[in-house]
Design a protein around this motif. Structure first.
Motif, mmCIF file in Angstrom:
data_model
loop_
_atom_site.group_PDB
_atom_site.id
_atom_site.type_symbol
_atom_site.label_atom_id
_atom_site.label_comp_id
_atom_site.label_asym_id
_atom_site.label_seq_id
_atom_site.Cartn_x
_atom_site.Cartn_y
_atom_site.Cartn_z
ATOM 1 N N UNK A 81 50.018 41.049 37.245
ATOM 2 C CA UNK A 81 48.959 40.940 36.244
ATOM 3 C C UNK A 81 48.091 39.742 36.606
ATOM 4 N N UNK A 82 46.903 40.044 37.087
ATOM 5 C CA UNK A 82 46.021 38.988 37.597
ATOM 6 C C UNK A 82 45.668 37.936 36.562
ATOM 7 N N UNK A 83 45.451 38.387 35.325
ATOM 8 C CA UNK A 83 45.099 37.426 34.265
ATOM 9 C C UNK A 83 46.240 36.439 34.036
ATOM 10 N N UNK A 84 47.456 37.007 33.986
ATOM 11 C CA UNK A 84 48.649 36.172 33.810
ATOM 12 C C UNK A 84 48.754 35.171 34.975
ATOM 13 N N UNK A 85 48.563 35.650 36.195
ATOM 14 C CA UNK A 85 48.664 34.769 37.367
ATOM 15 C C UNK A 85 47.664 33.624 37.266
ATOM 16 N N UNK A 86 46.417 33.960 36.998
ATOM 17 C CA UNK A 86 45.376 32.925 36.935
ATOM 18 C C UNK A 86 45.711 31.875 35.876
ATOM 19 N N UNK A 87 46.121 32.358 34.704
ATOM 20 C CA UNK A 87 46.386 31.435 33.587
ATOM 21 C C UNK A 87 47.577 30.525 33.885
ATOM 22 N N UNK A 114 50.161 38.887 48.351
ATOM 23 C CA UNK A 114 49.067 39.829 48.634
ATOM 24 C C UNK A 114 49.148 41.096 47.780
ATOM 25 N N UNK A 115 50.136 41.149 46.845
ATOM 26 C CA UNK A 115 50.086 42.222 45.842
ATOM 27 C C UNK A 115 49.040 41.895 44.777
ATOM 28 N N UNK A 116 48.618 40.629 44.735
ATOM 29 C CA UNK A 116 47.485 40.265 43.876
ATOM 30 C C UNK A 116 46.222 40.849 44.492
ATOM 31 N N UNK A 117 45.244 41.182 43.660
ATOM 32 C CA UNK A 117 43.955 41.594 44.231
ATOM 33 C C UNK A 117 43.373 40.376 44.946
ATOM 34 N N UNK A 118 42.501 40.604 45.952
ATOM 35 C CA UNK A 118 41.898 39.449 46.636
ATOM 36 C C UNK A 118 41.213 38.494 45.653
ATOM 37 N N UNK A 119 40.590 39.044 44.616
ATOM 38 C CA UNK A 119 39.892 38.198 43.641
ATOM 39 C C UNK A 119 40.855 37.324 42.851
ATOM 40 N N UNK A 150 38.430 39.900 52.304
ATOM 41 C CA UNK A 150 38.056 39.986 50.884
ATOM 42 C C UNK A 150 38.525 38.748 50.112
ATOM 43 N N UNK A 151 39.651 38.193 50.533
ATOM 44 C CA UNK A 151 40.126 36.955 49.902
ATOM 45 C C UNK A 151 39.203 35.784 50.253
ATOM 46 N N UNK A 152 38.797 35.740 51.507
ATOM 47 C CA UNK A 152 38.090 34.558 52.012
ATOM 48 C C UNK A 152 36.614 34.515 51.637
#
Ligand code: SF4
Length: 460
Positions: A81-87, A114-119, A150-152
């Protein structure tokens, strides 16, 4: 106007100090906390670094299967969950900045990054940078150039959103499920995958000017111990700047423990690393935390000749190290050239003997490279060798519980585990309690419940 100029001057004065005052305070705290047995002349924890850091519970899933795996069996029940990761990355890094000061190395680690989206991956790295960390993404390396690009690059502009990326690639024959090699029977079968990993970053640098630092991680078990030397020989010129070895421990998912991981000593692993390096490695020149946990040998190659950065047998190198630490402390050398020059000048003023001893050390270093001509012929390249030996969960659990109660164990094995936990150089942050926890305690004690809670919270 005068106020703005004064503020600018104050900022410049702060940036050009050898060490940020918050780091000075953090180092002093870390030194005061350390147990007596690690307060040695060559100890860098609490003098040069406050320790390494890692994230936890921010993306616990992984799509490969390793034997052993340090993550709890509940980890794969947690949805990415990208939101969870960022927070959570932001919260954990804020606590680390507060307690450990700026400029410390922090690993973006958990399951497979890398299971996270590049964003989301990029946002996590940016949060780490914003909190003054030096991030390194920990991956199994089974991703494509399109992901790295895409990450970079910023998707809106196509321009680099990072000037530099650090990655650690984990490659060993204890891993299962890699694309193109579901199961490696021998470490050599992984060499094309290791080379491909390095080549992706070389291409990124060529095409977009984004520099990189790459580490190679390998778990060592009785099954691949005798292949360690070969891995070192095969990998030392691939493009990695660090070769790091982790003797397997009985920690994490018990169903992935396949052997007796205590069937060999850490000395045996280090002997294999030295055999592959083709030289004795001077890990006692400096120490980070407890020697039973960590060995680090800084040095490099001039052609085929290995040279140590510091000779652990030479008292002149020991003296130089002491002067260097007295002058520079936790100085961050990754700074724009004029800022770095000013920091070095102020370090020289702070502790003038470093200047005389630096000249002698540089002379000896060039000698170890084979002399000026040899160093010119084949420009030296740095390579750091590391061994990090995690502890078994069955020892960590009682040791950590006793430490939490403020007790010293009477059992020698548990007491030794407590000593290592107290001298830990690899911490994970818990913003809710304000605690920093050794990674061994995180994986042995805290991960299972944390992952169950996350699995419930982040339902599919
Ligand atoms: S206590 Fe565990 S996590 Fe900390 S340095 Fe030692 S082996 Fe590493």
């Amino acid at each position: 106007m005068i106020g703005a100029v004064a503020a600018r001057l104050r900022e410049l004065e702060l940036r050009t100090r050898p060490e940020h005052p918050d780091l000075t305070a953090a180092l002093a705290r870390r030194w005061a906390e350390l147990p007596a047995h690690v307060k040695t002349e060559n100890q860098m924890l609490g003098r040069r670094t406050a320790g390494c850091e890692g994230t936890h519970g921010v993306f616990p899933r992984c799509d490969l299967a390793c034997t052993p795996c340090y993550h709890s069996r509940e980890a794969n029940r947690v949805r990415i969950d990208g939101e969870h990761t960022r927070r959570e990355v932001d919260r954990q890094m804020a606590l680390l900045r507060e307690q450990r000061g700026p400029g410390q190395n922090a690993q973006l680690i958990g399951g497979e990054v890398t299971l996270l989206s590049p964003g989301d991956h990029a946002a996590a790295l940016q949060a780490m940078l914003a909190h003054g960390r030096k991030p390194m993404s920990m991956s199994h390396g089974d991703f494509d150039y399109a992901y790295l690009k895409a990450l970079a690059l910023d998707p809106a502009t196509g321009k680099p959103r990072f000037t530099h990326l650090s990655f650690a690639g984990h490659f060993d024959s204890m891993m299962f499920g890699r694309r193109g090699l579901r199961r490696a029977r021998h470490e050599t079968e992984l060499n094309p995958f290791r080379a491909r990993f390095c080549a992706m970053f070389a291409r990124l640098e060529r095409e977009h000017g984004i520099s990189h630092y790459l580490a190679h991680n390998m778990t060592v078990t009785p099954r691949n111990l005798d292949q360690v030397a070969g891995v070192v020989r095969d990998c030392r010129d691939m493009g990695f700047r660090m070769l790091s070895f982790q003797p397997a421990a009985h920690v994490g998912n018990e169903s992935r423990w396949k052997e007796d991981y205590r069937a060999f000593s850490t000395d045996a692993v280090w002997g294999e690393i030295e055999a592959g390096a083709g030289a004795r490695l001077h890990h006692r020149a400096l120490q980070i935390g407890d020697e039973r946990c960590n060995r680090t040998a800084y040095g490099g190659y001039a052609g085929d000749r290995y040279f140590p950065l510091l000779d652990e047998d030479d008292p002149r190198d020991q003296r130089f190290l002491a002067d260097f630490v007295a002058a520079c402390g936790g100085m961050d050398f990754a700074a724009p050239k004029p800022i770095l020059a000013a920091r070095l000048a102020r370090a020289g003023v702070r502790h003038p003997p470093v200047l005389a001893h630096a000249a002698g050390w540089a002379h000896r270093l060039v000698g170890r490279m084979g002399g000026v001509r040899a160093a010119r012929r084949t420009p030296p390249r740095a390579l750091t060798f590391v061994m990090h030996a995690f502890m078994d969960a069955r020892d960590v659990r009682p040791a950590w519980a006793a430490l939490e109660r403020g007790e010293v164990s009477g059992d020698p094995a548990i007491r030794a585990t407590q000593e290592r936990l107290q001298a830990c150089s690899y911490a994970m942050a818990h913003p809710d309690s304000g605690e920093l926890v050794p990674a061994c305690a995180q994986h042995s004690v805290l991960d299972p419940l944390e992952n169950l809670r996350l699995a419930a919270e982040l339902r599919r």
